[in-house]
Design an enzyme around this catalytic site. Structure first.
Site, mmCIF file in Angstrom:
data_model
loop_
_atom_site.group_PDB
_atom_site.id
_atom_site.type_symbol
_atom_site.label_atom_id
_atom_site.label_comp_id
_atom_site.label_asym_id
_atom_site.label_seq_id
_atom_site.Cartn_x
_atom_site.Cartn_y
_atom_site.Cartn_z
ATOM 1 N N HIS A 13 -31.287 58.020 29.022
ATOM 2 C CA HIS A 13 -29.998 57.118 28.118
ATOM 3 C C HIS A 13 -30.751 56.190 27.351
ATOM 4 O O HIS A 13 -30.362 55.056 28.421
ATOM 5 C CB HIS A 13 -29.047 56.924 29.587
ATOM 6 C CG HIS A 13 -27.696 56.469 29.275
ATOM 7 N ND1 HIS A 13 -26.609 57.111 29.724
ATOM 8 C CD2 HIS A 13 -27.698 55.304 28.735
ATOM 9 C CE1 HIS A 13 -26.076 56.677 29.427
ATOM 10 N NE2 HIS A 13 -26.350 55.355 28.758
ATOM 11 N N HIS A 15 -29.532 53.431 23.890
ATOM 12 C CA HIS A 15 -28.191 52.983 22.817
ATOM 13 C C HIS A 15 -29.166 52.580 21.779
ATOM 14 O O HIS A 15 -30.306 51.577 21.702
ATOM 15 C CB HIS A 15 -27.441 52.263 23.198
ATOM 16 C CG HIS A 15 -26.040 52.833 24.374
ATOM 17 N ND1 HIS A 15 -25.606 53.728 23.808
ATOM 18 C CD2 HIS A 15 -26.348 53.162 25.568
ATOM 19 C CE1 HIS A 15 -24.684 53.718 24.612
ATOM 20 N NE2 HIS A 15 -25.116 53.271 26.325
ATOM 21 N N LYS A 98 -22.473 64.134 24.978
ATOM 22 C CA LYS A 98 -21.933 63.159 26.466
ATOM 23 C C LYS A 98 -20.987 62.771 26.007
ATOM 24 O O LYS A 98 -19.676 62.783 25.581
ATOM 25 C CB LYS A 98 -22.668 61.851 25.645
ATOM 26 C CG LYS A 98 -22.448 60.890 26.161
ATOM 27 C CD LYS A 98 -22.693 60.563 27.681
ATOM 28 C CE LYS A 98 -22.416 58.702 28.833
ATOM 29 N NZ LYS A 98 -22.988 57.863 27.906
ATOM 30 N N HIS A 135 -19.925 60.112 30.968
ATOM 31 C CA HIS A 135 -19.656 58.615 31.468
ATOM 32 C C HIS A 135 -19.035 58.627 32.730
ATOM 33 O O HIS A 135 -17.457 58.976 32.455
ATOM 34 C CB HIS A 135 -18.744 57.255 30.361
ATOM 35 C CG HIS A 135 -18.847 55.948 30.881
ATOM 36 N ND1 HIS A 135 -19.896 55.239 30.152
ATOM 37 C CD2 HIS A 135 -18.255 55.775 31.364
ATOM 38 C CE1 HIS A 135 -19.507 53.237 30.731
ATOM 39 N NE2 HIS A 135 -18.103 54.230 31.424
ATOM 40 N N HIS A 173 -25.392 56.635 34.521
ATOM 41 C CA HIS A 173 -25.963 55.097 35.224
ATOM 42 C C HIS A 173 -24.671 54.962 36.342
ATOM 43 O O HIS A 173 -24.623 54.237 36.441
ATOM 44 C CB HIS A 173 -26.007 54.539 33.895
ATOM 45 C CG HIS A 173 -24.371 54.511 32.493
ATOM 46 N ND1 HIS A 173 -22.786 55.304 33.990
ATOM 47 C CD2 HIS A 173 -23.917 54.721 31.223
ATOM 48 C CE1 HIS A 173 -21.723 55.650 32.617
ATOM 49 N NE2 HIS A 173 -23.140 55.105 31.383
ATOM 50 N N ASP A 247 -29.549 52.656 29.657
ATOM 51 C CA ASP A 247 -28.529 52.015 29.321
ATOM 52 C C ASP A 247 -28.644 51.152 28.785
ATOM 53 O O ASP A 247 -27.902 50.515 27.887
ATOM 54 C CB ASP A 247 -27.385 52.122 30.660
ATOM 55 C CG ASP A 247 -26.085 52.513 29.536
ATOM 56 O OD1 ASP A 247 -26.121 52.619 28.341
ATOM 57 O OD2 ASP A 247 -25.322 52.150 30.131
HETATM 58 O O1 DOR Z 1 -22.310 48.702 29.126
HETATM 59 C C1 DOR Z 1 -21.997 49.748 28.688
HETATM 60 N N1 DOR Z 1 -22.197 49.958 27.417
HETATM 61 N N2 DOR Z 1 -21.563 50.900 29.051
HETATM 62 C C2 DOR Z 1 -21.450 51.927 28.190
HETATM 63 O O2 DOR Z 1 -20.708 52.722 28.410
HETATM 64 C C3 DOR Z 1 -21.746 51.962 26.915
HETATM 65 C C4 DOR Z 1 -22.142 51.049 25.763
HETATM 66 C C5 DOR Z 1 -22.694 50.156 24.283
HETATM 67 O O3 DOR Z 1 -22.654 50.826 23.963
HETATM 68 O O4 DOR Z 1 -22.801 48.842 24.521
HETATM 69 ZN ZN ZN Z 2 -24.963 53.978 27.980
#
Ligand code: DOR
Ligand code: ZN
Length: 344
Positions: A13, A15, A98, A135, A173, A247
């Site tokens: 997971h 980003h 997702k 999520h 998460h 995450d």
């Molecule tokens: O804390 C988070 N940041 N939770 C999420 O679900 C998305 C993520 C983000 O993309 O910044």
């Molecule tokens: Zn995330």
């Protein structure tokens, strides 16, 4: 000095953002992870196979020379997703969709308003072996932010699993004892990713002595009993159902230290080291490799990585900030120490 060699981990997971931000953060993950499941919540979101393949090409182009890091691409589930798109995605090597409930978190405006209207899509995902990544928070205004994950289990997760019992679901998460229990009691088609922050921090770390915007993420940190339940889950009887998913979610310092601060913690630079602390503190270092390098691959139907990674019990200092385009990024544990290092 104590060392621990494990199969190279995967981050299930992650980003990575896009553009300059992607350039800034992808080297950190590529340095320690073999693969990562890439979240599709860009602006605009990654909703088509063409979007995902173009994004994958940008990720590969941003990698340091010689890197073998493999991005595993996902699509953003929307009210408009069709069973045909699921088949197209499968054929193109997309591993998952997702689910962001609309309004749940960063860039979730295009999210799903009613998952029960997408049952035919979920049935096609089950048939094709495409995973649903969840999520798991409701967004109803009447539900307290600390209760949103537990409410999601009752209102959405259990009814959906009852309607599509073969769907492979990753509860992403997870932050609560209730979510850990749901996964432990569900069939082998249900698993969970767990972040370093939810294993190491509780809501006091967010709010005691002042608001700490760099500890704000979603789902929000919970009370200590929940953190302990997560540690018990990743080291316990059903530990094979839980795996590494950082995450790691970079936001510029100016967007975090803000009257309306963004949700997300950047942990990619020292991810495996932070998890090593968790497992060491739990007296379960022998279980780190399964969590980091085996359980996720098995659930996704992937082979284990062939490389290895060696951790050394040698503290490293975490910088106060790192470069992030024209701004900076404040990493998890900024200005502090992590008890383990990676031998690169
Ligand atoms: O804390 C988070 N940041 N939770 C999420 O679900 C998305 C993520 C983000 O993309 O910044
Ligand atoms: Zn995330």
């Amino acid at each position: 000095m104590q060392t621990l060699t494990i199969i190279q981990p995967d981050d299930m997971h992650l980003h990575l953002r896009d553009g300059d931000a992607l350039q800034a953060v992808v080297p950190y993950s590529a340095r320690q992870m073999g693969r990562a499941v890439i979240m599709p919540n860009l602006k605009p979101p990654v909703v088509s196979v063409a979007d995902a393949l173009a994004y994958k090409a940008r990720i590969l182009a941003a990698l340091p020379a010689g890197s073998t890091f493999e991005p595993l691409m996902t699509l953003y589930l929307t009210d408009k997703t069709t069973p045909e798109l699921v088949r197209e995605a499968k054929a193109a090597g997309i591993v998952a969709f997702k689910l962001y409930p609309a309004g749940a978190t960063t860039n979730s405006d295009s999210g799903v308003t009613d998952l029960f209207k997408l049952i035919p899509v979920l049935e096609e995902m089950a048939a094709q072996g495409v995973l649903l990544l969840v999520h798991g928070e409701v967004t109803d205004a009447d539900i307290d932010i600390f209760d949103r994950e537990a409410a999601f289990i009752e209102r959405i997760m259990k009814p959906v699993l009852a309607k599509v019992p073969d769907l492979k679901v990753v509860f992403e998460h997870i932050t609560t004892a209730e979510a850990a229990r749901l996964v432990q009691e569900a069939g082998e088609n249900v698993a969970a990713s767990v972040t370093p922050q939810h294993l190491l921090l509780n809501r006091n770390d967010l709010l005691v002595g002042g608001v700490r915007p760099h500890h704000f993420c979603l789902p929000v940190l919970k009370r200590e009993t929940h953190r302990q339940a997560l540690v018990a889950a990743v080291t316990g009887d059903k530990a094979h159902k839980f795996f590494l998913g950082t995450d790691s979610a970079p936001h510029a310092r100016s967007a975090k230290e803000n009257a309306c601060g963004c949700a997300g913690m950047f942990s990619a630079a020292t991810a495996i080291e932070l998890y090593a602390e968790v497992f060491e503190q739990a007296g379960a270092l022998d279980k780190l490799e399964a969590f980091a390098s085996k359980n996720g691959a098995r659930f996704y139907g992937l082979p284990e990585n062939t490389r290895t990674l060696t951790l050394i019990k040698q503290p490293q200092s975490v910088p106060e900030s790192v470069a992030y385009g024209s701004d900076t990024l404040v990493p998890m544990r900024a200005g502090g120490e992590v008890a383990w290092s990676v031998q690169y």
